[in-house]
Design an enzyme around this catalytic site. Structure first.
Site, mmCIF file in Angstrom:
data_model
loop_
_atom_site.group_PDB
_atom_site.id
_atom_site.type_symbol
_atom_site.label_atom_id
_atom_site.label_comp_id
_atom_site.label_asym_id
_atom_site.label_seq_id
_atom_site.Cartn_x
_atom_site.Cartn_y
_atom_site.Cartn_z
ATOM 1 N N ASN A 1 -5.227 11.300 4.250
ATOM 2 C CA ASN A 1 -6.043 10.952 3.094
ATOM 3 C C ASN A 1 -7.414 11.619 3.198
ATOM 4 O OD1 ASN A 1 -4.771 8.549 1.326
ATOM 5 N ND2 ASN A 1 -4.100 8.351 3.459
ATOM 6 N N HIS B 1 4.188 5.578 1.914
ATOM 7 C CA HIS B 1 3.025 4.754 2.235
ATOM 8 C C HIS B 1 1.754 5.566 2.110
ATOM 9 C CE1 HIS B 1 0.531 1.740 4.180
ATOM 10 N NE2 HIS B 1 1.543 0.906 4.059
ATOM 11 N N HIS B 2 0.688 4.887 1.653
ATOM 12 C CA HIS B 2 -0.596 5.569 1.478
ATOM 13 C C HIS B 2 -1.173 6.032 2.814
ATOM 14 C CE1 HIS B 2 -3.692 6.901 -1.120
ATOM 15 N NE2 HIS B 2 -3.605 5.938 -2.001
ATOM 16 N N ALA B 3 -0.722 5.482 3.920
ATOM 17 C CA ALA B 3 -1.150 5.968 5.229
ATOM 18 C C ALA B 3 -0.638 7.377 5.495
ATOM 19 C CB ALA B 3 -0.654 5.021 6.329
ATOM 20 N N MET C 1 0.806 -1.217 0.000
ATOM 21 C CA MET C 1 0.000 0.000 0.000
ATOM 22 C C MET C 1 0.845 1.275 0.000
ATOM 23 S SD MET C 1 -3.273 -0.547 -0.136
ATOM 24 C CE MET C 1 -2.859 -1.747 -1.402
#
Length: 484
Positions: A312, A142-144, A21
């Site tokens: 996000n 990281h998408h976090a 991810m």
């Protein structure tokens, strides 16, 4: 201390050795513009200086006791740039093939969760089409930590408008806060857990109203495309951890010309071109389904969101790509009409609904469910949710310099998922549209064949627009001649 939002944390829970991810980027640089010339040591030192005050580059994860709540961000007091920036050289002859082979391998490596969730590889020895040597930076975050817009903003902090100017965006100096103790963290997590049932009740009524409105739109034919209605393709199954990527360029001016003449949007044109490229790719492999492919299109809700926290801030809509339509202009017109309905439908959905529901993602349960989903190969047994993800990220309209080096290419690459092993992301940059395609290598064995169809499809669409306009011009010319 900064708690991850439920949506940010969900990207941690979704991650497995095969389903990584992080988001990647390939940045092609012309080092000749660096005022004092390029050297890796100076490049690394300047990068170290610029990221020191940016929280996204210097914070790391800390789990809460017993997994009662989402993790928190804490300052990495032992931050070391050498853990994040690495130097590589391409093998001879150092061309495009060698670059995508290397970066495909790097894209399939997980990030170390014990450190801040980003890495960069400075790749030397790349020769562009003009034979001149370039430096390529391959980045992973990281998408976090970031979504498309916030990731673009982070990159802009490392860029300037002139080779020797200050960064485009500035951040306030980072002040390391107090890190909570075990008991304090446990207490806060317990309070958060006990408040969840009440928060869930608050979400029920607006969610029920949304379902009712969606049913009404579906009856009227103005609802966005529905998930679980996509045809099955070779890239809609269980993925592995192997990645393959490919890159291409299109003219932003050509995209705008098509947009202006047809009264559509840049996003409409990009999706229509993607639909044509996918149609050609599948048709060449004798895999073209009779119904249109369905794409998930991430949508930024940063401007509309009422939530101050979280990296996000995205929602998503579903779009049919018109792969069942041969004529490129007809595909664009149909897609533009459907997109208008989808946008109106999407605007009726709360900007924070996805973030609100994501708060209920349980760390252990979510992670176990994802692993079971992949282990039992369930993506191949249920109806296809969607075929792929397509993102369109607006980029800089003017030249930018990364550590003093002119950016010649800026190719974003998103994650791929079980059930949708293909991701297409496009980004505008100084008059170009850069296309980054990444896929599970077993699902899309010839990703190069797909990406090289993008410029050709744009040319075909532009030609179709010109052809459609020609009779009108001729009629006007004939009318003027008759009047004379």
């Amino acid at each position: 201390m900064d708690r991850l939002s439920g949506l940010d944390a969900s990207f941690l829970y979704l991650e497995t050795p095969a389903q990584l991810m992080h988001v990647c980027g390939v940045i092609v640089l012309d080092p000749s513009t660096i005022p004092d010339g390029y050297s890796y040591a100076a490049f690394r030192a300047e990068l170290d200086r610029r990221v020191r005050d940016v929280p996204e580059f210097t914070r790391k994860l800390r789990k809460v006791p017993l997994g009662l709540d989402h993790p928190i961000w804490v300052q990495d007091r032992h931050f070391d740039i050498d853990h994040h920036v690495h130097r590589l050289a391409l093998p001879s002859p150092g061309g495009y093939a060698e670059l995508v082979e290397l970066t495909s391998h790097l894209a399939g490596l997980p990030l170390d969760r014990s450190r801040p969730l980003w890495e960069m590889w400075v790749i030397e020895g790349y020769h562009g089409t003009d034979g001149q040597e370039r430096v390529v930076v391959f980045s992973k975050m990281h998408h976090a930590t970031v979504d498309g817009v916030s990731g673009s903003n982070l990159i802009s902090h490392l860029c300037s408008l002139e080779p020797d100017a200050d960064p485009v965006t500035e951040v306030e100096p980072l002040v390391a806060g107090r890190e909570p103790g075990h008991r304090e963290l446990f207490g806060r997590s317990l309070v958060s857990m006990l408040a969840r049932p009440l928060n869930a009740v608050r979400l029920v009524t607006p969610s029920a109203q949304l379902v009712t409105e969606t049913i009404g739109r579906a009856r009227a034919g103005t609802a966005m495309a529905a998930p679980l209605m996509a045809p099955r393709t070779s890239f809609n199954g269980t993925i592995t951890g192997h990645r393959t990527l490919a890159l291409a360029d299109m003219s932003l001016e050509d995209v705008r010309q098509v947009k202006n003449v047809t009264g559509t949007t840049v996003n409409d044109v990009v999706l229509a071109v993607a639909g044509g490229a996918l149609r050609g790719y599948l048709e060449a492999r004798d895999e073209l389904p009779s119904s249109s492919l369905l794409a998930t299109v991430p949508v930024s809700v940063r401007a509309e969101s009422q939530r101050s926290g979280g990296a996000n801030k995205v929602s998503a809509l579903f779009a049919r790509l018109g792969t069942d339509t041969e004529d490129p202009l007809e595909r664009l017109r149909d897609l533009a009409e459907r997109n208008q309905h989808a946008k109106e439908h999407h605007q009726a959905i709360s900007a924070d609904s996805l973030q609100d529901w994501a708060e209920f993602a349980a760390p252990r349960t979510f992670g176990l469910a994802v692993r079971a989903y992949a282990g039992l190969r369930l993506p191949e047994r249920h109806p296809v949710v969607h075929n792929l993800v397509i993102s369109n990220v607006p980029g800089p309209p003017i030249p930018l310099y990364f550590m003093g080096a002119l950016i010649e290419g800026l190719y974003p690459l998103g994650p791929v998922f079980h059930g949708a092993g293909l991701n297409i992301t496009v980004m505008s940059n100084n008059g170009k549209v850069h296309v980054g395609v990444i896929a599970c290598s077993e699902s899309v064995p010839d990703v190069e064949d797909l990406v090289r169809r993008f410029p050709a499809e744009l040319a075909a669409l532009k030609a179709a627009v010109v052809s459609a306009q020609t009779p009108k011009r001729q009629r006007k010319s004939g009318s003027r001649a008759a009047a004379r």
